[in-house]
Design a protein around this motif. Structure first.
Motif, short mmCIF file in Angstrom:
data_model
loop_
_atom_site.label_atom_id
_atom_site.label_comp_id
_atom_site.label_asym_id
_atom_site.label_seq_id
_atom_site.Cartn_x
_atom_site.Cartn_y
_atom_site.Cartn_z
N VAL A 78 5.00 -0.64 -11.86
CA VAL A 78 3.95 -0.68 -10.83
C VAL A 78 4.47 -0.01 -9.56
O VAL A 78 5.62 -0.23 -9.15
CB VAL A 78 3.56 -2.14 -10.51
CG1 VAL A 78 2.52 -2.18 -9.39
CG2 VAL A 78 3.03 -2.85 -11.74
N LEU A 79 3.61 0.79 -8.95
CA LEU A 79 3.86 1.34 -7.62
C LEU A 79 2.82 0.71 -6.70
O LEU A 79 1.63 0.96 -6.84
CB LEU A 79 3.73 2.85 -7.62
CG LEU A 79 4.04 3.56 -6.30
CD1 LEU A 79 5.49 3.34 -5.91
CD2 LEU A 79 3.73 5.06 -6.40
N ALA A 80 3.27 -0.15 -5.77
CA ALA A 80 2.37 -0.97 -4.97
C ALA A 80 2.63 -0.77 -3.48
O ALA A 80 3.49 0.01 -3.07
CB ALA A 80 2.52 -2.44 -5.35
N ASP A 81 1.85 -1.54 -2.68
CA ASP A 81 2.00 -1.53 -1.22
C ASP A 81 1.89 -0.11 -0.65
O ASP A 81 2.71 0.32 0.17
CB ASP A 81 3.32 -2.17 -0.79
CG ASP A 81 3.44 -3.60 -1.26
OD1 ASP A 81 2.40 -4.26 -1.37
OD2 ASP A 81 4.57 -4.05 -1.54
N LYS A 82 0.89 0.63 -1.12
CA LYS A 82 0.65 2.01 -0.67
C LYS A 82 1.89 2.89 -0.86
O LYS A 82 2.24 3.70 -0.01
CB LYS A 82 0.18 2.01 0.79
CG LYS A 82 -1.19 1.36 0.97
CD LYS A 82 -1.78 1.62 2.32
CE LYS A 82 -1.08 0.85 3.41
NZ LYS A 82 -1.79 0.97 4.71
N GLY A 83 2.54 2.69 -1.99
CA GLY A 83 3.68 3.53 -2.35
C GLY A 83 5.00 3.07 -1.78
O GLY A 83 6.01 3.77 -1.93
#
Length: 255
Positions: free
Chosen positions: A156-161
């Motif tokens: 997962v790539l989260a928190d706006k990258g």
């Protein structure tokens, strides 16, 4: 497995009952103060109605229509006295596709959308949020998962990258599962690791995990009597055993 069920910040009690009319659920929790809410739910032919009365003097209500179109659920909700809480949500589910969206019912609304799809052992998805008041994305994330023969791998790539996660879970048997997770904060350049497992023992569930900061957690979930489930969670700093551990107890009783 590495996050669900662990609760060492409060003690909580949940009581629920089904009646000929609405289903009633009472929740209360104790931290530095006592809070609670009472929820009433009613399911009719093609619609659901929910109302929640909270100790914070807020009342939340929602109406959901479930038969407008196959696979579509439309929900209208609001909280009193919050004048900006009105929201319209659409949930659409079909084989290999799930779509969820929500839109605030104000002049400059917030909108959120998530979508996931899969084929065989692979699943991919993403979510995004937009605030019309600031004309900016409030969040976005993307992820992918592969599951086969008792093993699940996800990224997962989260928190706006800004955050990258990788997870692995492997089922050693029907009663024992092990898992690992790595979380990398890209801007800060920091990485944490978590190892854990879950086991079923004599009708109870035991979970334990430890992360690279030294935080060790464990929980026991057991049925103390029919329709009454108790969960005991505990956490401590394994690098500083002089600190008192944190303990949380939850009860879920169905009448």
């Amino acid at each position: 497995m590495l996050s669900s069920g662990y609760n060492t910040t409060k003690h909580s009690l949940k009581l629920s009952t089904k009646t000929a009319g609405p289903d009633l659920t009472f929740n209360t929790s104790l931290t530095d103060q006592v809070t609670g809410d009472l929820k009433a739910s009613y399911k009719g032919q093609g619609f659901n109605v929910d109302s929640t009365f909270a100790s914070s003097q807020k009342v939340t209500g929602s109406v959901a229509l479930t038969e407008l179109l196959p696979g579509l659920k439309t929900t209208l909700s609001a909280t009193v006295p919050d004048q900006r809480s009105g929201k319209l949500a659409l949930d659409y589910s079909r084989p290999h596709l799930t779509l969820k969206s929500s839109l605030g019912l104000v002049a400059t609304p917030k909108a959120e959308c998530s979508v996931s799809t899969g084929a065989g052992a692979f699943t991919v998805g993403g979510e995004a949020g937009y605030d019309a008041r600031t004309s900016a994305l409030t969040k976005w994330s993307v992820g992918a998962q592969y599951s086969a023969e008792g093993t699940t791998v996800a990224a997962v790539l989260a928190d706006k990258g800004e955050t990258a996660k990788a997870c692995l879970a492997h089922e050693l048997s029907s009663d024992l599962t092990l898992g690992a997770e790595a979380v990398h904060k890209i801007k800060a350049g920091s990485t944490t690791f978590t190892l854990g497992g879950a086991a079923k023992l004599n009708g109870s569930t035991v979970k334990a995990k430890v992360d690279s900061t030294g935080l060790a957690s464990a929980l026991l979930e057991t049925e103390v009597q029919p329709k009454a489930k108790m969960t005991i969670s505990a956490a401590c700093n394994a690098l500083d055993l002089g600190k008192a551990p944190k303990v949380g107890i939850s009860m879920d009783v169905k009448a």
